[in-house]
Write a protein that holds these residues in place. Sequence first.
Motif, PDB file in Angstrom:
ATOM      1  N   ALA A  33       5.119   4.576   7.622  1.00  0.00           N
ATOM      2  CA  ALA A  33       4.225   4.308   6.487  1.00  0.00           C
ATOM      3  C   ALA A  33       2.738   4.335   6.874  1.00  0.00           C
ATOM      4  CB  ALA A  33       4.593   2.984   5.834  1.00  0.00           C
ATOM      5  N   PRO A  34       2.324   3.712   7.988  1.00  0.00           N
ATOM      6  CA  PRO A  34       0.895   3.773   8.342  1.00  0.00           C
ATOM      7  C   PRO A  34       0.389   5.199   8.555  1.00  0.00           C
ATOM      8  CG  PRO A  34       1.986   2.022   9.557  1.00  0.00           C
ATOM      9  CD  PRO A  34       3.075   2.807   8.889  1.00  0.00           C
ATOM     10  N   LEU A  35       1.234   6.066   9.127  1.00  0.00           N
ATOM     11  CA  LEU A  35       0.839   7.460   9.324  1.00  0.00           C
ATOM     12  C   LEU A  35       0.660   8.170   7.977  1.00  0.00           C
ATOM     13  CD1 LEU A  35       3.302   8.416  12.218  1.00  0.00           C
ATOM     14  CD2 LEU A  35       0.872   7.853  12.418  1.00  0.00           C
ATOM     15  N   ILE A  36       1.547   7.862   7.026  1.00  0.00           N
ATOM     16  CA  ILE A  36       1.487   8.496   5.703  1.00  0.00           C
ATOM     17  C   ILE A  36       0.276   7.986   4.930  1.00  0.00           C
ATOM     18  CG2 ILE A  36       2.714   8.787   3.516  1.00  0.00           C
ATOM     19  CD1 ILE A  36       5.319   8.362   5.249  1.00  0.00           C
ATOM     20  N   GLY A  49       0.812  -1.224   0.000  1.00  0.00           N
ATOM     21  CA  GLY A  49       0.000   0.000   0.000  1.00  0.00           C
ATOM     22  C   GLY A  49       0.835   1.258   0.000  1.00  0.00           C
ATOM     23  N   TYR A  50       2.149   1.098  -0.107  1.00  0.00           N
ATOM     24  CA  TYR A  50       3.052   2.244  -0.160  1.00  0.00           C
ATOM     25  C   TYR A  50       4.353   1.793  -0.816  1.00  0.00           C
ATOM     26  CZ  TYR A  50       5.610   0.196   3.802  1.00  0.00           C
ATOM     27  OH  TYR A  50       6.351  -0.632   4.601  1.00  0.00           O
ATOM     28  N   ALA A  51       5.228   2.759  -1.124  1.00  0.00           N
ATOM     29  CA  ALA A  51       6.522   2.450  -1.739  1.00  0.00           C
ATOM     30  C   ALA A  51       7.618   3.238  -1.053  1.00  0.00           C
ATOM     31  CB  ALA A  51       6.498   2.773  -3.234  1.00  0.00           C
ATOM     32  N   THR A  52       8.812   2.671  -1.050  1.00  0.00           N
ATOM     33  CA  THR A  52       9.985   3.362  -0.508  1.00  0.00           C
ATOM     34  C   THR A  52      11.085   3.403  -1.566  1.00  0.00           C
ATOM     35  OG1 THR A  52      10.903   1.316   0.401  1.00  0.00           O
ATOM     36  CG2 THR A  52       9.496   2.642   1.855  1.00  0.00           C
ATOM     37  N   SER A  53      11.998   4.317  -1.385  1.00  0.00           N
ATOM     38  CA  SER A  53      13.187   4.371  -2.246  1.00  0.00           C
ATOM     39  C   SER A  53      14.337   4.936  -1.431  1.00  0.00           C
ATOM     40  CB  SER A  53      12.937   5.231  -3.492  1.00  0.00           C
ATOM     41  OG  SER A  53      12.697   6.575  -3.131  1.00  0.00           O
ATOM     42  N   VAL A  54      15.496   4.366  -1.627  1.00  0.00           N
ATOM     43  CA  VAL A  54      16.712   4.832  -0.951  1.00  0.00           C
ATOM     44  C   VAL A  54      17.781   5.033  -2.008  1.00  0.00           C
ATOM     45  CG1 VAL A  54      18.465   4.346   0.774  1.00  0.00           C
ATOM     46  CG2 VAL A  54      16.098   3.590   1.154  1.00  0.00           C
ATOM     47  N   ALA A  87      16.197   9.759   0.399  1.00  0.00           N
ATOM     48  CA  ALA A  87      15.270   8.651   0.589  1.00  0.00           C
ATOM     49  C   ALA A  87      13.849   9.199   0.601  1.00  0.00           C
ATOM     50  CB  ALA A  87      15.559   7.916   1.894  1.00  0.00           C
ATOM     51  N   ALA A  88      12.889   8.329   0.267  1.00  0.00           N
ATOM     52  CA  ALA A  88      11.495   8.776   0.226  1.00  0.00           C
ATOM     53  C   ALA A  88      10.558   7.609   0.444  1.00  0.00           C
ATOM     54  CB  ALA A  88      11.183   9.456  -1.103  1.00  0.00           C
ATOM     55  N   VAL A  89       9.386   7.927   0.962  1.00  0.00           N
ATOM     56  CA  VAL A  89       8.300   6.953   1.108  1.00  0.00           C
ATOM     57  C   VAL A  89       7.037   7.646   0.603  1.00  0.00           C
ATOM     58  CG1 VAL A  89       8.022   7.668   3.524  1.00  0.00           C
ATOM     59  CG2 VAL A  89       6.977   5.539   2.727  1.00  0.00           C
ATOM     60  N   ALA A  90       6.205   6.905  -0.149  1.00  0.00           N
ATOM     61  CA  ALA A  90       5.037   7.514  -0.776  1.00  0.00           C
ATOM     62  C   ALA A  90       3.831   6.594  -0.697  1.00  0.00           C
ATOM     63  CB  ALA A  90       5.337   7.856  -2.243  1.00  0.00           C
ATOM     64  N   ALA A  91       2.647   7.211  -0.698  1.00  0.00           N
ATOM     65  CA  ALA A  91       1.384   6.471  -0.662  1.00  0.00           C
ATOM     66  C   ALA A  91       0.416   7.117  -1.646  1.00  0.00           C
ATOM     67  CB  ALA A  91       0.801   6.482   0.752  1.00  0.00           C
ATOM     68  N   PRO A  92      -0.550   6.339  -2.160  1.00  0.00           N
ATOM     69  CA  PRO A  92      -1.500   6.879  -3.134  1.00  0.00           C
ATOM     70  C   PRO A  92      -2.616   7.682  -2.475  1.00  0.00           C
ATOM     71  CG  PRO A  92      -1.987   4.571  -2.729  1.00  0.00           C
ATOM     72  CD  PRO A  92      -0.744   4.889  -1.943  1.00  0.00           C
ATOM     73  N   ILE A  93      -3.078   8.690  -3.180  1.00  0.00           N
ATOM     74  CA  ILE A  93      -4.252   9.466  -2.774  1.00  0.00           C
ATOM     75  C   ILE A  93      -5.357   9.207  -3.795  1.00  0.00           C
ATOM     76  CG2 ILE A  93      -5.225  11.764  -2.392  1.00  0.00           C
ATOM     77  CD1 ILE A  93      -2.484  12.742  -1.604  1.00  0.00           C
ATOM     78  N   TYR A  94      -6.494   8.706  -3.320  1.00  0.00           N
ATOM     79  CA  TYR A  94      -7.658   8.477  -4.166  1.00  0.00           C
ATOM     80  C   TYR A  94      -8.739   9.500  -3.820  1.00  0.00           C
ATOM     81  CZ  TYR A  94      -5.647   3.818  -4.952  1.00  0.00           C
ATOM     82  OH  TYR A  94      -4.814   2.767  -5.268  1.00  0.00           O
ATOM     83  N   ASP A  95      -9.491   9.926  -4.820  1.00  0.00           N
ATOM     84  CA  ASP A  95     -10.636  10.779  -4.513  1.00  0.00           C
ATOM     85  C   ASP A  95     -11.796   9.895  -4.047  1.00  0.00           C
ATOM     86  OD1 ASP A  95     -11.807   9.650  -6.764  1.00  0.00           O
ATOM     87  OD2 ASP A  95     -11.527  11.424  -8.026  1.00  0.00           O
ATOM     88  N   ARG A  96     -12.926  10.524  -3.738  1.00  0.00           N
ATOM     89  CA  ARG A  96     -14.043   9.766  -3.175  1.00  0.00           C
ATOM     90  C   ARG A  96     -14.687   8.835  -4.195  1.00  0.00           C
ATOM     91  NH1 ARG A  96     -17.349  14.398  -0.062  1.00  0.00           N
ATOM     92  NH2 ARG A  96     -16.256  15.738  -1.541  1.00  0.00           N
TER      93      ARG A  96
END
Length: 247
Positions: free
Chosen positions: A232-235, A184-189, A197-206
Amino acid sequence: MEDGKLTVRAVERALDIMLCFTNAAELTLTEIAARVDLHKSTVHRLLASLEGKGFIMRDTSTDKYRLGYRLWELSAHLSPDTDPSVLLLPEMERLRNQLGETISLYVQDGLERVRIQAVQSNHAIRRVAPVGARMPLYVGASSKVLVAFAEPAAQERLSASADWPAGLDQQAFQQQLSETRRLGYATSVEEREPGAAAVAAPIYDRGGRLVAALAVSGPANRLTLELMQEQAPLIMEAARRMGTMLR
C-alpha cells in the motif's frame, strides 16, 4: 424544430450503438439491435452511416461489426496534458514492473466507475482488465476510494440516490469508507469477482481535486491481504507522484 429533434435522436442512437462495444469486440446486427432496443432496419441504416465514416467496420466473412480505425485516429490526438489515461501510462507501466500485477486507472461516472487505462500483468495467470469496463460504485477497492475521497456533497448525493441497491448495508459501507479515509487506501478480496483481489489509492491533481483511483489487482491467492497492506505505501506514493504530473 422537429427535424432538429430527429437529428439529435439519430446522433444519440448512433452513440448508443458505439457504446455497445464497451464490453464486446464484435457484435452481429441482431445483437446490436437487441442491446439498443431498436428495429434492425433502423440499426442497419445507422451502422451504414458509421461504417461510411470509418467508426464501424463490418467483417464480411462473419457479418459481424467492430469498432473502426477512425477511433484510433481520434485517440491519437488526446492531449497528454489533460488526459490522465495518456499522461500517467508510463508511471503505470513502472508500477506494474515493480509489483508484477495488473494496474488500472478508474474514474467515477454516476453510480459507476469506469476503467480508463490499464497495464496488464506479465504473469501467465493474471487478472485481465479491459479498458472501458464499467463496474458498480458500491463495491471494490477503487469504488471505495472514489466515494471515500469525493467531496462531501457528492457523497451525500450518492448515499441518497434511489438507484443504490436496496440490499446495500449503508452503515457497513460507511464504515468501510471511514476506514479507507483513515488508511489512505482501500482493499477488496473477492468483493466483486470470485478469486480476485485489489488495492487502490486516490490520485489528486495539484489543485487537490480527486481525479482517479489507482488500483493494483490480481488473483486473490497471490495478492493476499497481507501483501496488499505491505504494498500500500508504494501504491500511495505512486499515486502521489502521478498527481504531481496533473494540472
